[in-house]
Scaffold this motif. Sequence first.
Motif, short mmCIF file in Angstrom:
data_model
loop_
_atom_site.label_atom_id
_atom_site.label_comp_id
_atom_site.label_asym_id
_atom_site.label_seq_id
_atom_site.Cartn_x
_atom_site.Cartn_y
_atom_site.Cartn_z
N THR A 1 3.92 15.38 8.06
CA THR A 1 2.77 14.74 7.42
C THR A 1 1.77 14.22 8.44
N TRP A 2 2.25 13.51 9.47
CA TRP A 2 1.27 12.96 10.42
C TRP A 2 0.68 14.06 11.30
N GLY B 1 -5.21 12.58 -2.88
CA GLY B 1 -3.93 13.30 -2.92
C GLY B 1 -3.06 12.97 -1.73
N ILE B 2 -3.68 12.85 -0.54
CA ILE B 2 -2.94 12.47 0.66
C ILE B 2 -2.34 11.07 0.50
N ALA B 3 -3.15 10.13 -0.03
CA ALA B 3 -2.66 8.77 -0.24
C ALA B 3 -1.47 8.77 -1.19
N ALA B 4 -1.55 9.56 -2.26
CA ALA B 4 -0.44 9.63 -3.22
C ALA B 4 0.81 10.17 -2.56
N GLY B 5 0.65 11.21 -1.73
CA GLY B 5 1.80 11.78 -1.03
C GLY B 5 2.44 10.78 -0.08
N LEU B 6 1.61 10.00 0.62
CA LEU B 6 2.13 8.99 1.54
C LEU B 6 2.88 7.89 0.80
N LEU B 7 2.39 7.51 -0.38
CA LEU B 7 3.08 6.49 -1.18
C LEU B 7 4.43 7.01 -1.68
N VAL B 8 4.48 8.29 -2.04
CA VAL B 8 5.76 8.88 -2.47
C VAL B 8 6.74 8.88 -1.30
#
Length: 438
Positions: free
Chosen positions: A34-35, A210-217
């Motif tokens: 991810t990063w 979408g990126i923020a949602a993925g990071l929260l998951v």
Amino acid sequence: MPHPQPVFGSARTVSHRNLSSNAAIAVVSVIFFTWGGLTSLNDVLIPHLKAVFEMNYAQTMLIQFTFFSTYLVMSLPAGRVVAQLGYKPSIVIGLLVAALGALAFYPAAKVPSYPLFLLALFVLASGITLLQVAANPYISLLGEPRGASSRLTLAQAVNSLGHTLSPALIGPLILSVAVLGSAAVAQLAAPQREAYRIAQAQSVQLPYLGIAAGLLVLASLAYLLRLPPLTEATEQADPRHHTFSEVLRHRHLRLGVIAIFLYVGAEVSIGSFLINYIATPRIGNIDASAATRYVSYYHGAAMLGRFAGSLLLLGIAPRRLLCLFALAAIALLATTMSSSGALAMWSVVAIGLFNSIMFPTLFTLGIEGLGPMTAKASSLLVMAIVGGAVIPLLQGLLADRTGVQPAFVLPLLCYAYIAWYALQGSPQTPASGRVRAA
């Protein structure tokens, strides 16, 4: 007479520990991916924000400056967080901070405001810095010390995969509105120009949501899973709260910080000059747009080398393999500096293959044997990534005086130091032992 302990009990404990470590490695590998993807999106943001705000290149390069300066500014605070809270909580916090930065792209695009974009990028990069400080040592500590370099190399390979795929998968969404040249934008009527700027700005909102949602998951997953805390390698296991000056008393760490600085600088510098170098008549004799694919080959070779290197490091001592790879990079640079045509072109591209194991191996050697000081040592090593901003600038100044080809002597000297560090500067003790300060 005491009752013997059942054998299956210890086997079950070992099995549970292995499952826990394997789950942790899987989760942290996804975080590495991810990063890597988030970092490579900077290359997409540069043309995007240049079009939105009609900026020159110097103004646009504040994107990279903001991102990489975060490593210098936030690494020491991140080290304190990891030292006090431990690896798992720090990874969760890093993901949450990165998610907050990604969410901040929405109002920055709505205004639109370049300073707000840079602030959002700084917050996002702060989260990534905390992840770097926590996740790099964490994955190296999961399992036997002998396999630390191999595990981190494999995780870095997954990071490279994210770096490769993200621009192809997310980039088209950000650049969904065609990027016009400055001359074409200038010819638009004022209402059309404003509509174009708004459309460009808003195209970033959905991808970063979408990126923020993925990071929260990911943060939820890291929080809920029973990941090994590894508190024995943080200050939670040692009430003395070591200072950074105490950590720096360890010679192999001091020299390791320099090695990371020079390695990242050399890797970024070579990649930065590739297009102009290969496009020259004496080397590749192709136009710049065609030369861009060789940058992909350079980074792709590093990714393949990391997958292969993770296996090689299981059977070859990390110090020895690091020295061999640094010497190979030196030989390739000497070849490209003294030749022309296809030989000069492919010898510089092939350096990517030998870059592959360097960062993870230097990192694991740098933190080796530091116990509760590992978190603060990690933050110092991550801070050294700022070499990626300094060495390319120095090579640029040298290239202006001597030409691009002779200027490759600077990364050659960087790799020479890395070869020396592998032989003389890195810890000489077994991985399980303590390294004495010097």
